[in-house]
Design an enzyme around this catalytic site. Sequence first.
Site, mmCIF file in Angstrom:
data_model
loop_
_atom_site.group_PDB
_atom_site.id
_atom_site.type_symbol
_atom_site.label_atom_id
_atom_site.label_comp_id
_atom_site.label_asym_id
_atom_site.label_seq_id
_atom_site.Cartn_x
_atom_site.Cartn_y
_atom_site.Cartn_z
ATOM 1 N N ASN A 123 0.728 -1.168 -0.009
ATOM 2 C CA ASN A 123 0.081 -0.093 -0.049
ATOM 3 C C ASN A 123 0.995 1.239 -0.061
ATOM 4 O O ASN A 123 1.785 1.319 0.801
ATOM 5 C CB ASN A 123 -1.011 0.072 1.422
ATOM 6 C CG ASN A 123 -1.636 -1.268 1.594
ATOM 7 O OD1 ASN A 123 -2.259 -1.880 0.778
ATOM 8 N ND2 ASN A 123 -1.196 -1.836 2.551
ATOM 9 N N GLU B 15 8.485 -4.513 -1.048
ATOM 10 C CA GLU B 15 7.632 -3.789 -0.967
ATOM 11 C C GLU B 15 7.891 -2.354 -1.350
ATOM 12 O O GLU B 15 7.060 -1.338 -1.897
ATOM 13 C CB GLU B 15 6.706 -3.711 0.395
ATOM 14 C CG GLU B 15 6.510 -5.170 0.881
ATOM 15 C CD GLU B 15 5.633 -5.985 -0.050
ATOM 16 O OE1 GLU B 15 4.950 -5.138 -0.822
ATOM 17 O OE2 GLU B 15 5.775 -7.101 -0.036
HETATM 18 ZN ZN LIG Z 1 4.708 -7.920 -4.614
#
Ligand SMILES: [Zn+2]
Length: 982
Positions: free
Chosen positions: A364, A397
């Site tokens: 996110n 990430e």
């Molecule tokens: Zn990923």
Amino acid sequence: MTQSREVLAMMDTHTTTFGRKRGCTVSPCGTFLFGAAFLVSLVVTGLLVYHLAPCLEDKLVKPCNDFGNSVFEGRGLFNKDAYGKKKLDVRLPKCIVPDSYELSLIPFIQVGNFTFNGEVKILVNVTWNTWNVTLHAADMTIDAHFTNIREYSNAKAGKIIKIRGQSNDTERQFYTISTSEKLKSGKQYVVHLKFTGFLNDNLQGFYRSSYTVGGETRWIAASQFQPTDARRAFPCFDEPALKATFKISIARPKNMTSISNMPRTGEPMPVAGLSTYVWDHYERSVPMSTYLVAFIVSDFEMLKSEVGNFRVWARSDAIEQARYALNIGPRILQYYENYFKIKFPLPKIDTVALPDFSAGAMENWGLITCREVAMLYQEGVSTSSNQQRVATVISHELAHQWFGNLVTPSWWSELWLNEGFASYMEYIGVNAVEPTWKVLEQFVVHDLHNVFGLDALESSHQISIEVEHPDEISELFDRISYEKAASIIRMMDHFLTNEVFKQGLTNYLNAKAYKSAEQNDLWDALTKQAHNDKVLDPKITVKEIMDTWTLQTGFPVITVIRDYDTGSVTLTQERFMLRNSTTVTTSSDEPLWWVPITYTTESQLDFNTTQPSQWMKAEKSITLSNLNWDPSEWVIFNVQETGYYRVNYDRKNWQLIIKQLNKESFRNISTINRAQLINDALNLARAGRLDYAIALDVTSYLAHETEYLPWRAAFTIMHYLNTMLIKMPSYDRFRVYVLKLLDNVYKQVGFKDNPRDPQLTVFTRIDVLTWGCKFGHEDCVQNAVRQFYNWRNTPSPDVNNPISPNLKAVVYCTAIRFGGQIEWDFAWQRYLKTNVGSEKDLLLHALGCTRETWLLSRYLDWLITENSGIRKQDVGRVLNSIASNPVGQPLAFNFLRNKWDHLRKYFGTSLLIMNNIVKSATKGVNTKYDLKDLLEFTKEHLGEFGSATRSMQQSIEQAEANIRWVEANHATIQDWLKRNTA
Ligand SMILES: [Zn+2]
Ligand SMILES: *[C@@H]1O[C@H](CO)[C@@H](O)[C@H](O)[C@H]1NC(C)=O
Ligand SMILES: *[C@@H]1O[C@H](CO)[C@@H](O)[C@H](O)[C@H]1NC(C)=O
């Protein structure tokens, strides 16, 4: 997203639910459009052509639906899926696009009913006249009386639009508002909705989770939206290309905190009528996809970096374990800013360790969420591989903040653009902060060899593939999208050269920032740069090369046949499959690839040049001459294994290589290529392309090998042989042979952890001990049992564990395997008491090692017992462990069959978990008898597998292959072992 290791290990591939043709079938789209245009009198030729053309070429652009949803039915827009079920067209009509959202949510997390109230105002642009607003909503109640739509212009809401009706299409997860007047193309409107949802415990959408402190339950509300679950938290246009800005407000109990993608603005504000709550208002975001929206309400604690505005969050008992993530996070972020030459665009970034999380981690934007084990590391307690995993996940990430968040694939079909790049960049990022770990080398044995195994199955699929339904989308999060994609990206990095590769990426990211992209956009950027810098012939494009890798299933084996008289060599390519297809392929549909060719010889010994000297341009075979190779020297192709292909040789060249391997100078062949030789030879044999006797001859040199990569490659192979042979009379000879190979390296590494050893030595030791103990190496078993015994007799074993973290897995598993209830119960108690996620993981796995049937049965029962202490997220891991145990394998399979309905109820639609369960429970099936049961079970529950459908199919293919393998190879292997263990 980073998958949990277990999920990835389980999610394999097949084509049953995939494999439909790309693009739009002419008749349904065309017919429908003409019909629609006629009925609503929009027969404006220009417009019609404009909309028809993209529809025919590209199903992503779909005409508007102005008749309510029923119009789709009966017009042929249903497809049939593999089981003959009706398949819905689930894409949103494209007549309306969102521009911005204002979202407020009140989760009732402490007051106890676990609902949330929400309100969303969506500013939309109408791009094609319509009488409907269709958006996504699932598992929520929308207050129809409240719903309103107003015109919007000059930054003000205007006239109210009369609403004719509202309807729910639960199957497609659509909510449609029909209006009495036309919503006009080119205008903006505000759609305002109020709704109530449920904080579920399925780990998807806006969900609840809890943990305990001193017996007291603490609640958390967290979100996980990728790929299609934002619609469970608020009504929205839940497709990745529909980017919009988000202004989010979250109400939270005063004694908790909330976090979201953006920083908070101003001070908390009172909540009318709810004195125990306050509002946190967040700054408006940059334009982004719905699946990247995130918010968390918790009582977590936070640590902040000195520079870079990087923060980590965890339970207060665990927050100190987040220091490592806090240390490397900002450094990797900064490294990427330099690598991509693009600043991280948000003012802050948070990473949060959640006790319940279905994936491994989620990128996110500005708010990364992770499983605890993927983010927390405690020195002296966690293992070296735990530490490497934390670094890898953070690095992965963070790479997504560019690949995925800044530039997003237009549709899930191109998920690989996200996951492939993050999976490749994760190694580059980790290498930047932990250079001694040699992770760039590890790539080959951890990703490349791994995915080769899956991509060699008939049921593999292309990297870039058409998907629509949420179940299909979830299935895409597999090793092909992650590891194969990463592997072909690595291949590009090498054949384009790193400078061209990097500059091409930067150009691509800049051109598409805050927008969506397709693979062709990437190919164009790379081609331009490659032509500019003259690393590619101007007549050749990156697209031409790479389409053969992303649009075709599988990968080639290059067969190298030398002419020892003339010195020339012929290279032939063919798809490598573990099972040689029974169906006759005609030469016209035989896949061919653009293969970058690199090689070196005994006299050159150049293992550094990875830029190709030659291409196989989607040609079946090529001949190279004037090579000046001495007939008595070996040649090795695919230097550093940067190409995504296997290599086979004529018998003589194999023998020359084997001779070299058995010399003292075996290190003349690079470490990666030694690992390659083992992996290629044994897999070629498994596929029936190389005599097993030659392949096994390649392994004999391991008796003096001490490095990690070749051993890792060998253990992967042994794992397969072990599963196949374990019930055979020849098993003992196999065991003796492996122990003979291990003898020297076992002495080198020893049964003693040394944290100051290089990472790869530590890893080698762990592998060697694991296999030594598994095969009953006496010193190994004795040490393991003794260390466990010492632990049991330590006062306060929960605080004092004398076993070194890196050795825990092998010590626990071995002691439990050779022990009984006392050992098992002791380990279970430690599992319940420990506060460290990675320790829980180790114990859960080790508990599946027991050979006591009743202990395993009881363990299985606890999996689906509420409050037994096993979290839903861990069920797959436990099943996997039990099924890996020869005693447990039939139990796990029976469990799946007997408890199927119960499992489906218990896990709801939590797709990753069910997938994982199916795969784990069936993975050991390798006899005709078991296969029959498996087929029966599948037939009985046809249509119930959801996103586990593919796993089910794959299990069947695997089982069939295993059975055939035993028939074909058992005798040869038995002979060879007899000769080599005398
Ligand atoms: Zn990923
Ligand atoms: C919506 O329309 C406005 C006004 O024409 C424009 O500024 C904005 O970029 C559009 N947004 C989207 C997402 O197309
Ligand atoms: C849940 O509790 C809150 C706070 O007490 C209340 O406002 C809300 O109406 C309740 N929701 C339901 C569906 O009962």
